[in-house]
Write an enzyme that holds these catalytic residues in place. Structure first.
Site, PDB file in Angstrom:
ATOM      1  N   ASN A  10       0.867  -1.178   0.000  1.00 26.12           N
ATOM      2  CA  ASN A  10       0.000   0.000   0.000  1.00 26.12           C
ATOM      3  C   ASN A  10       0.903   1.228   0.000  1.00 26.12           C
ATOM      4  OD1 ASN A  10      -1.848   1.983   0.410  1.00 26.12           O
ATOM      5  ND2 ASN A  10      -2.426   1.373   2.496  1.00 26.12           N
ATOM      6  N   GLU A 101      -7.445   4.876   7.124  1.00 27.70           N
ATOM      7  CA  GLU A 101      -7.277   6.287   6.762  1.00 27.70           C
ATOM      8  C   GLU A 101      -8.491   6.781   5.979  1.00 27.70           C
ATOM      9  OE1 GLU A 101      -3.391   5.792   5.006  1.00 27.70           O
ATOM     10  OE2 GLU A 101      -2.604   5.333   6.998  1.00 27.70           O
TER      11      GLU A 101
HETATM   12  P1  PGA Z   1       2.497   0.644   7.644  1.00 29.17           P
HETATM   13  O1  PGA Z   1       1.058   0.819   6.926  1.00 29.17           O
HETATM   14  O2  PGA Z   1       3.079  -0.655   7.170  1.00 29.17           O
HETATM   15  O3  PGA Z   1       3.284   1.851   7.199  1.00 29.17           O
HETATM   16  O4  PGA Z   1       2.234   0.636   9.111  1.00 29.17           O
HETATM   17  C1  PGA Z   1       0.220  -0.284   6.732  1.00 29.17           C
HETATM   18  C2  PGA Z   1      -1.080   0.188   6.110  1.00 29.17           C
HETATM   19  O5  PGA Z   1      -1.590   1.240   6.485  1.00 29.17           O
HETATM   20  O6  PGA Z   1      -1.644  -0.494   5.240  1.00 29.17           O
END
Ligand code: PGA
Length: 256
Positions: A10, A101
């Site tokens: 992602n 988010e």
């Molecule tokens: P992170 O994000 O690996 O930077 O913690 C994971 C995500 O939000 O999919």
């Protein structure tokens, strides 16, 4: 039982044409373990370039292109939105739906997320449905209630049988981008709860659904997390922007 493993990148609102190029070149000769899929989810505007490059460079067929979101609507006057048909036209196979988010900054509700999952499934895209509790919710022992409340509207909307084509990513909100990973025991315990929750609706489907862990996964903690019986890979944010690190995470995944 065979259950595929998935490692999904992602990129969030990061990355550019150069990263697309570096990633495709870096993953070109990667020898994945059996029954593993890799999905790269850049921003919408990089999807076309990624699809073309992956095709041209003849990337391993187990590596797919994914979007970070999709509209629940088919087409029409929805300024700024992207439809499932548009994604299909670019050979996009997966769509992250309901990332925390999106839920918190863009007020996406579990009902709207359920509509998006339905739209994706109807169009032949595999949804990566994200669920997860906040720090306060974990501290006040509401994790299971929250996860159930995030899953149930989707089950109601699409039907449990359709979950055979759904991937679930459990991402505790407090572990995203913070460097605070859930311990492998805690992650396993929660994944087991999610699988049991699905099993109470349909055991056969529950056995097959890949459950990914997300939240500060990196090359050093992925082995331990992926070794847990109910963890079938990961949704990787920060560490997916570094080709070498992402590659190591991909190589650590194996189907169960
Ligand atoms: P992170 O994000 O690996 O930077 O913690 C994971 C995500 O939000 O999919």
């Amino acid at each position: 039982m065979t259950r595929r493993a998935i490692v999904a990148a992602n990129w969030k609102m990061n990355g550019d044409l150069t990263l697309v190029d570096t990633m495709v070149t870096g993953l070109k000769n990667m020898q994945l373990q059996k029954n593993v899929n890799v999905v790269i989810c850049p921003s919408f505007i990089l999807l076309s370039e990624l699809s073309n490059k992956a095709n041209k460079q003849k990337l391993n067929k187990a590596i797919h292109v994914g979007a970070q979101n999709v509209s629940e609507h088919k087409s029409g006057a929805y300024t700024g939105e992207v439809s499932t048909d548009m994604l299909n036209e670019l050979s996009v196979k997966f769509a992250i739906i309901g990332h925390s988010e999106r839920r918190s900054y863009y007020q996406e509700t579990s009902r709207q997320i359920a509509y998006k999952v339905k739209a994706a499934l109807d169009a032949g895209l595999t949804p990566i449905l994200c669920i997860g509790e906040s720090e306060v919710e974990r501290a006040t022992e509401q994790t299971e209630t929250i996860l159930s409340a995030q899953l149930q509207p989707v089950i109601d909307e699409v039907g449990i049988e359709k979950f055979i084509d759904v991937v679930i990513a459990y991402e505790p909100v407090w572990a995203i981008g913070t460097g605070k990973t859930a311990s492998s025991e805690m992650a396993q315990e929660t994944h087991q709860f999610i699988r049991q929750f699905l099993a109470s609706a349909n055991e056969e489907v529950a056995d097959k659904v890949p459950l990914l862990y997300g939240g500060s996964v990196n090359a050093s903690n992925c082995d331990e997390l992926f070794a847990q019986p109910d963890i079938d890979g990961g949704l990787i944010g920060g560490a997916s922007l570094n080709v070498e690190q992402f590659k190591q995470i991909c190589l650590a995944a194996k189907g169960k």
